[in-house]
Write a protein that holds these residues in place. Structure first.
Motif, PDB file in Angstrom:
ATOM      1  N   VAL A 140      19.980   1.042  25.900  1.00 32.59           N
ATOM      2  CA  VAL A 140      20.056   1.922  27.064  1.00 32.59           C
ATOM      3  C   VAL A 140      18.778   2.743  27.201  1.00 32.59           C
ATOM      4  O   VAL A 140      18.259   2.947  28.301  1.00 32.59           O
ATOM      5  N   ILE A 141      18.242   3.193  26.068  1.00 39.47           N
ATOM      6  CA  ILE A 141      16.986   3.951  26.078  1.00 39.47           C
ATOM      7  C   ILE A 141      15.855   3.086  26.620  1.00 39.47           C
ATOM      8  O   ILE A 141      15.054   3.529  27.459  1.00 39.47           O
ATOM      9  N   GLN A 191       7.828  -7.289  18.847  1.00 38.67           N
ATOM     10  CA  GLN A 191       9.146  -6.901  18.334  1.00 38.67           C
ATOM     11  C   GLN A 191       9.741  -5.719  19.092  1.00 38.67           C
ATOM     12  O   GLN A 191      10.890  -5.337  18.855  1.00 38.67           O
ATOM     13  N   TYR A 192       8.975  -5.168  20.029  1.00 32.65           N
ATOM     14  CA  TYR A 192       9.449  -4.010  20.796  1.00 32.65           C
ATOM     15  C   TYR A 192       9.965  -4.467  22.155  1.00 32.65           C
ATOM     16  O   TYR A 192       9.530  -5.476  22.701  1.00 32.65           O
ATOM     17  N   PHE A 193      10.919  -3.706  22.698  1.00 37.85           N
ATOM     18  CA  PHE A 193      11.583  -4.095  23.925  1.00 37.85           C
ATOM     19  C   PHE A 193      10.676  -3.896  25.138  1.00 37.85           C
ATOM     20  O   PHE A 193       9.758  -3.076  25.136  1.00 37.85           O
ATOM     21  N   HIS A 194      11.013  -4.644  26.188  1.00 42.06           N
ATOM     22  CA  HIS A 194      10.274  -4.570  27.448  1.00 42.06           C
ATOM     23  C   HIS A 194      10.148  -3.123  27.929  1.00 42.06           C
ATOM     24  O   HIS A 194       9.046  -2.643  28.235  1.00 42.06           O
ATOM     25  N   GLY A 195      11.273  -2.419  28.001  1.00 40.03           N
ATOM     26  CA  GLY A 195      11.253  -1.052  28.521  1.00 40.03           C
ATOM     27  C   GLY A 195      10.476  -0.084  27.664  1.00 40.03           C
ATOM     28  O   GLY A 195       9.917   0.895  28.167  1.00 40.03           O
ATOM     29  N   ARG A 202      12.696  13.357  24.407  1.00 39.64           N
ATOM     30  CA  ARG A 202      14.099  13.770  24.304  1.00 39.64           C
ATOM     31  C   ARG A 202      15.051  12.581  24.192  1.00 39.64           C
ATOM     32  O   ARG A 202      16.044  12.646  23.465  1.00 39.64           O
ATOM     33  N   VAL A 203      14.751  11.500  24.891  1.00 35.37           N
ATOM     34  CA  VAL A 203      15.680  10.364  24.855  1.00 35.37           C
ATOM     35  C   VAL A 203      15.308   9.328  23.807  1.00 35.37           C
ATOM     36  O   VAL A 203      16.090   8.416  23.524  1.00 35.37           O
ATOM     37  N   GLY A 204      14.101   9.455  23.220  1.00 35.60           N
ATOM     38  CA  GLY A 204      13.706   8.533  22.165  1.00 35.60           C
ATOM     39  C   GLY A 204      12.851   7.362  22.600  1.00 35.60           C
ATOM     40  O   GLY A 204      12.806   6.325  21.915  1.00 35.60           O
TER      41      GLY A 204
END
Length: 364
Positions: free
Chosen positions: A164-165, A267-271, A301-303
């Protein structure tokens, strides 16, 4: 001047929506070919397949992990043998893009079922094609949007909050990129100018993130479906999808595409990478200091990532950043939808400045 706005045929969202999948898909045909990612294949089949089997003839295949030309060709052979009437994609962004590309190749309707709210891919008439190794290859522009997008927010709430983040990272770019295209009179994904509706939805996407993002992360971590989580799922999926496709893309996604040339980011997400693209774009386009502060603060704040180290580039060299910048500034890339002329040197400088600002804030 002609404007064009693009929408999916039907959008369904809510806790328990997956139970309606067979009913919804049966409106398009009597047999379907389901492409599902490994998690769905291993953990979720029992939640929808028995009911689908009562209403449709179902053939199913597991997605192998990259939305590549090779994977699309593999699935097309299997789906053709199954003689399906509808293609269904269930899972994360790359499996959904693969299903859209497959349906286009087979000339069939497509139903898209995201099990995470990590990108704005589900609603769009677009598939991002990668190499087998995970590097960005090209955008595949499709002639129509998905016939159905169905999101079970209860399933989303059971996924790690990181998804979600990440979706908020993707959605964070929507308003800034749409605003740039609006100022430049640049085309959206149809090639036409974006509509008033598109820009309004893109702005609503940003406002929703700012107001409900933190609450949604807390709810998802608790595996609780709350009004805040529902709003963020809709912002990540529908508002961002409509906003980027009908409003247009600019620097943030081009910088994301450039970052994919470095294996350390894979290894990191698109967003997560788009978030770095957005923060970089704010400096690149000389946004007000208050805006830069607000967006960096939100990411913290959201990471979401705020430094290059956060996406695997702690020891990145200037030469590697030059590769990123050159890919981001390639002919035809969306960075040229910014209202200012952009060069690779400017992108390198903005990447380094955004990273330095993020590191300074972490030390504070």
């Amino acid at each position: 001047m002609i404007s064009t706005t693009l929408f999916p045929g039907r959008y369904v969202q809510g806790s328990g929506a997956l139970a309606r999948l067979g009913q919804e898909v049966s409106r398009f045909g009597k047999s379907c070919f389901v492409v599902c990612d490994p998690f769905v294949h291993d953990c979720l089949l029992s939640e929808f397949l028995p009911e689908m089997d009562k209403q449709l003839k179902v053939a199913l295949e597991k997605f192998t992990g990259e939305c590549s030309d090779e994977e699309i060709a593999r699935l097309a052979t299997i789906a053709a043998d199954a003689q399906c009437e509808v293609v269904v994609g269930i899972g994360g962004g790359k499996s959904l893009d693969t299903a859209k590309a497959l349906a286009h190749q087979l000339k069939k309707p497509v139903a898209i079922v995201p099990t995470i709210a990590s990108t704005d891919a589900p609603c769009s008439a677009l598939a991002v094609i990668y190499t087998r190794e995970g590097a960005f290859k090209r955008y595949l522009l499709l002639p129509k949007n998905p016939d159905l997008v169905l999101v079970d927010s209860g399933i989303v709430a059971r996924s790690p909050a990181r998804f979600v983040i990440s979706g908020m990272g993707d959605a964070l770019a929507t308003w800034f990129e749409a605003e740039s295209c609006h100022k430049k009179y640049a085309g959206n994904m149809s090639g036409d100018k974006g509509s008033m509706t598109a820009f309004s939805l893109a702005e609503l996407c940003f406002k929703t993130l700012m107001e409900y993002g933190e609450q949604a992360v807390i709810a998802c971590a608790a595996q609780a479906v709350t009004p805040a989580l529902e709003r963020i799922v809709e912002a990540n999926t529908l508002l961002s999808g409509l906003g980027f496709e009908s409003g247009g893309l600019a620097a943030a996604h081009a910088i994301h595409n450039g970052l994919t040339v470095l294996p350390g980011t894979h290894q990191y997400f698109h967003g997560e990478k788009v978030a770095i693209g957005t923060l970089t774009s704010l400096i690149l386009t000389d946004k007000p200091a208050a805006t830069i502060e607000r967006v960096f603060s939100f990411c913290e704040r959201v990471g979401l990532p705020t430094t290059l180290a956060d996406i695997g580039l702690a020891e990145v060299t200037d030469a590697a950043l030059q590769q990123v910048a050159e890919a981001a500034c390639a002919e035809g890339e969306t960075i040229h939808n910014e209202p200012i002329p952009v060069t690779a040197a400017m992108v390198v400088a903005a990447l380094k400045a955004a990273d330095a600002y993020g590191r300074k804030r972490k030390r504070a």
